[in-house]
Design a protein around this motif. Structure first.
Motif, mmCIF file in Angstrom:
data_model
loop_
_atom_site.group_PDB
_atom_site.id
_atom_site.type_symbol
_atom_site.label_atom_id
_atom_site.label_comp_id
_atom_site.label_asym_id
_atom_site.label_seq_id
_atom_site.Cartn_x
_atom_site.Cartn_y
_atom_site.Cartn_z
ATOM 1 N N UNK A 1 -13.289 -13.352 -9.567
ATOM 2 C CA UNK A 1 -12.437 -14.515 -10.181
ATOM 3 C C UNK A 1 -13.520 -15.783 -10.903
ATOM 4 N N UNK A 2 -14.644 -15.577 -10.363
ATOM 5 C CA UNK A 2 -15.270 -16.278 -10.619
ATOM 6 C C UNK A 2 -16.544 -15.573 -12.175
ATOM 7 N N UNK A 3 -15.950 -14.578 -12.683
ATOM 8 C CA UNK A 3 -16.473 -13.789 -14.050
ATOM 9 C C UNK A 3 -15.415 -13.880 -14.764
ATOM 10 N N UNK A 4 -13.706 -13.412 -14.693
ATOM 11 C CA UNK A 4 -12.533 -14.161 -15.025
ATOM 12 C C UNK A 4 -11.226 -14.213 -15.340
ATOM 13 N N UNK A 5 -11.215 -15.762 -14.715
ATOM 14 C CA UNK A 5 -9.859 -16.132 -14.451
ATOM 15 C C UNK A 5 -8.475 -16.099 -15.622
ATOM 16 N N UNK A 6 -8.747 -15.060 -16.255
ATOM 17 C CA UNK A 6 -7.650 -14.862 -17.399
ATOM 18 C C UNK A 6 -6.790 -13.442 -17.240
ATOM 19 N N UNK A 7 -7.692 -13.019 -15.666
ATOM 20 C CA UNK A 7 -6.857 -11.995 -15.301
ATOM 21 C C UNK A 7 -5.510 -11.884 -14.921
ATOM 22 N N UNK A 8 -4.612 -10.661 -15.203
ATOM 23 C CA UNK A 8 -3.215 -10.655 -14.444
ATOM 24 C C UNK A 8 -4.294 -9.778 -13.209
ATOM 25 N N UNK A 9 -4.047 -10.210 -12.117
ATOM 26 C CA UNK A 9 -4.770 -9.574 -10.674
ATOM 27 C C UNK A 9 -2.969 -8.863 -9.792
ATOM 28 N N UNK A 10 -3.575 -7.704 -9.214
ATOM 29 C CA UNK A 10 -2.487 -7.002 -8.581
ATOM 30 C C UNK A 10 -3.415 -6.393 -7.465
ATOM 31 N N UNK A 11 -2.866 -6.940 -6.003
ATOM 32 C CA UNK A 11 -3.766 -6.369 -5.407
ATOM 33 C C UNK A 11 -2.006 -5.778 -4.727
ATOM 34 N N UNK A 12 -2.969 -4.106 -3.406
ATOM 35 C CA UNK A 12 -2.685 -3.579 -2.521
ATOM 36 C C UNK A 12 -1.683 -3.965 -0.954
ATOM 37 N N UNK A 13 -1.010 -3.666 -0.274
ATOM 38 C CA UNK A 13 -0.647 -3.923 0.786
ATOM 39 C C UNK A 13 -1.478 -5.156 2.080
ATOM 40 N N UNK A 14 -2.487 -4.321 2.345
ATOM 41 C CA UNK A 14 -3.202 -4.628 2.928
ATOM 42 C C UNK A 14 -3.940 -6.781 3.132
ATOM 43 N N UNK A 15 -4.227 -7.237 1.522
ATOM 44 C CA UNK A 15 -4.139 -7.910 1.078
ATOM 45 C C UNK A 15 -3.394 -9.136 1.997
ATOM 46 N N UNK A 16 -2.262 -8.449 2.323
ATOM 47 C CA UNK A 16 -0.611 -10.147 2.163
ATOM 48 C C UNK A 16 -0.684 -10.094 3.678
ATOM 49 N N UNK A 17 -1.883 -11.225 3.924
ATOM 50 C CA UNK A 17 -2.115 -11.070 4.932
ATOM 51 C C UNK A 17 -2.938 -13.196 4.805
ATOM 52 N N UNK A 18 -2.596 -13.868 5.793
ATOM 53 C CA UNK A 18 -2.672 -15.378 5.847
ATOM 54 C C UNK A 18 -3.711 -15.506 5.689
ATOM 55 N N UNK A 19 -5.143 -15.001 5.552
ATOM 56 C CA UNK A 19 -6.813 -14.705 5.798
ATOM 57 C C UNK A 19 -6.944 -14.206 4.587
ATOM 58 N N UNK A 20 -6.699 -14.235 3.188
ATOM 59 C CA UNK A 20 -6.192 -13.769 2.220
ATOM 60 C C UNK A 20 -6.629 -15.109 1.411
ATOM 61 N N UNK A 21 -5.362 -15.848 1.675
ATOM 62 C CA UNK A 21 -5.141 -17.296 1.680
ATOM 63 C C UNK A 21 -5.897 -18.056 2.025
ATOM 64 N N UNK A 22 -6.408 -17.957 2.899
ATOM 65 C CA UNK A 22 -7.327 -19.008 3.112
ATOM 66 C C UNK A 22 -8.627 -18.794 2.693
ATOM 67 N N UNK A 23 -9.464 -17.156 2.341
ATOM 68 C CA UNK A 23 -10.370 -17.140 1.865
ATOM 69 C C UNK A 23 -10.379 -17.095 0.369
ATOM 70 N N UNK A 24 -9.554 -17.120 -0.083
ATOM 71 C CA UNK A 24 -9.907 -17.177 -1.888
ATOM 72 C C UNK A 24 -9.310 -18.430 -2.497
ATOM 73 N N UNK A 25 -9.876 -18.717 -4.207
ATOM 74 C CA UNK A 25 -9.000 -19.550 -4.574
ATOM 75 C C UNK A 25 -7.770 -18.942 -5.566
#
Length: 300
Positions: free
Chosen positions: A189-213
């Motif tokens: 996101x520091x390099x490209x904010x125009x992209x669609x981003x898809x992640x896999x199941x391990x990222x499905x955590x509130x910790x991810x929400x707390x630590x990403x914009x």
């Protein structure tokens, strides 16, 4: 003699918050369910192949009669042959690697496999951005590499074009563990904010929400829940609790493997029935983040 349930995963929450989630589910079961006649043995598997082998041997040495755990596919790969050799069944709450069950008739997976996850993900990419140039990236874990290979194979012959460079990409899929996903997304996101981003199941955590914009273009593929209110739970919590519930039902069974292969289990996750080791009712869903919470985007 008490019925022994062996429990294994990585237990250091400083390395992954999923450790805390897993232990919360186990503790909930121990504190709120009938545990008469049960005993529990815990071994940390380091989320690694060698750690899985060590943990498996220690659990077997302590008399474990059924196993709940080995969250990571890496650890499960190391551990499963040891259980197979002595006929001890294993309930896998979160290890998605597709070929884990191929030679393991004693292993039973509650979550969707790699195929279930990437089939939905590939369909959404084809439908949402037809003809897109897609970068598929992954971390160095068996989990990440396996998911990336499965996705690339599923997309073969489609109108989605693969690219090896971020500069040429219209969308990015990152396959990997939670903390690696956080680092990748923050850098991306520091390099490209125009992209669609898809992640896999391990990222499905509130910790991810707390630590990403915040990002309106980000989606995460994971387990579909039976009840929308269950989305409030951390990913893997329900799978782990359901595995504990199923393990406890085996206490009076003469043939535990046959029971696991033929029984319909009613769990916190919903109905669970295993067919060739897979939970036939497990479904994948795509999630998005709204107001600091995960909400369903779509399901398979």
């Amino acid at each position: 003699m008490p019925f022994c349930i062996g429990i294994s995963a990585i237990f250091e929450s400083s390395r992954t918050v999923h450790a805390r989630t897993f232990l919360m589910a186990v503790n909930h079961f121990i504190n709120h369910h009938d545990t008469h006649g049960l005993t529990f043995r815990f071994e940390d598997d380091d989320a690694s192949y060698d750690g899985g082998r060590r943990a498996a041997q220690r659990l077997l040495d302590q008399g474990a009669q059924v196993i709940v755990g080995h969250f990571s596919s890496d650890a499960a790969m190391g551990a499963l042959p040891l259980y197979r050799a002595v006929g001890v069944p294993v309930l896998l709450p979160a290890a998605t690697k597709q070929d884990l069950l191929g030679m393991e008739p004693h292993a039973f997976r509650l979550c969707p496999s790699d195929t279930g996850l990437v089939t939905l993900l590939a369909r959404r990419i084809r439908d949402d951005i037809p003809g897109a140039r897609l970068l598929v990236a992954h971390d160095s874990t068996d989990h990440g590499e396996s998911l990336a290979r499965a996705l690339i194979s599923t997309l073969a012959g489609s109108n989605v074009r693969l690219t090896l460079t971020l500069e040429q990409a219209d969308a990015v899929v990152y396959c990997g563990r939670l903390n690696n996903s956080i680092r990748y997304v923050n850098t991306l996101l520091n390099r490209r904010r125009d992209l669609r981003i898809y992640l896999t199941d391990d990222a499905l955590s509130s910790w991810f929400i707390q630590n990403t914009p915040p990002s309106d273009t980000l989606r995460i593929v994971g387990l579909a829940t039976v009840d929308p209110s269950q989305a409030l739970y951390e990913t893997y919590y329900l799978e782990s609790l359901a595995a504990m519930q199923i393990a406890a039902t085996l206490i009076h069974c003469q043939d535990r493997l046959d029971t696991l292969r033929t029984t319909l289990f009613t769990t916190v996750l919903g109905d669970v029935r295993f067919c060739d080791g897979e939970n036939r009712y497990a479904r994948a869903a795509l999630w998005k983040i709204r107001n600091q919470r995960f909400v369903p985007s779509t399901s398979a």
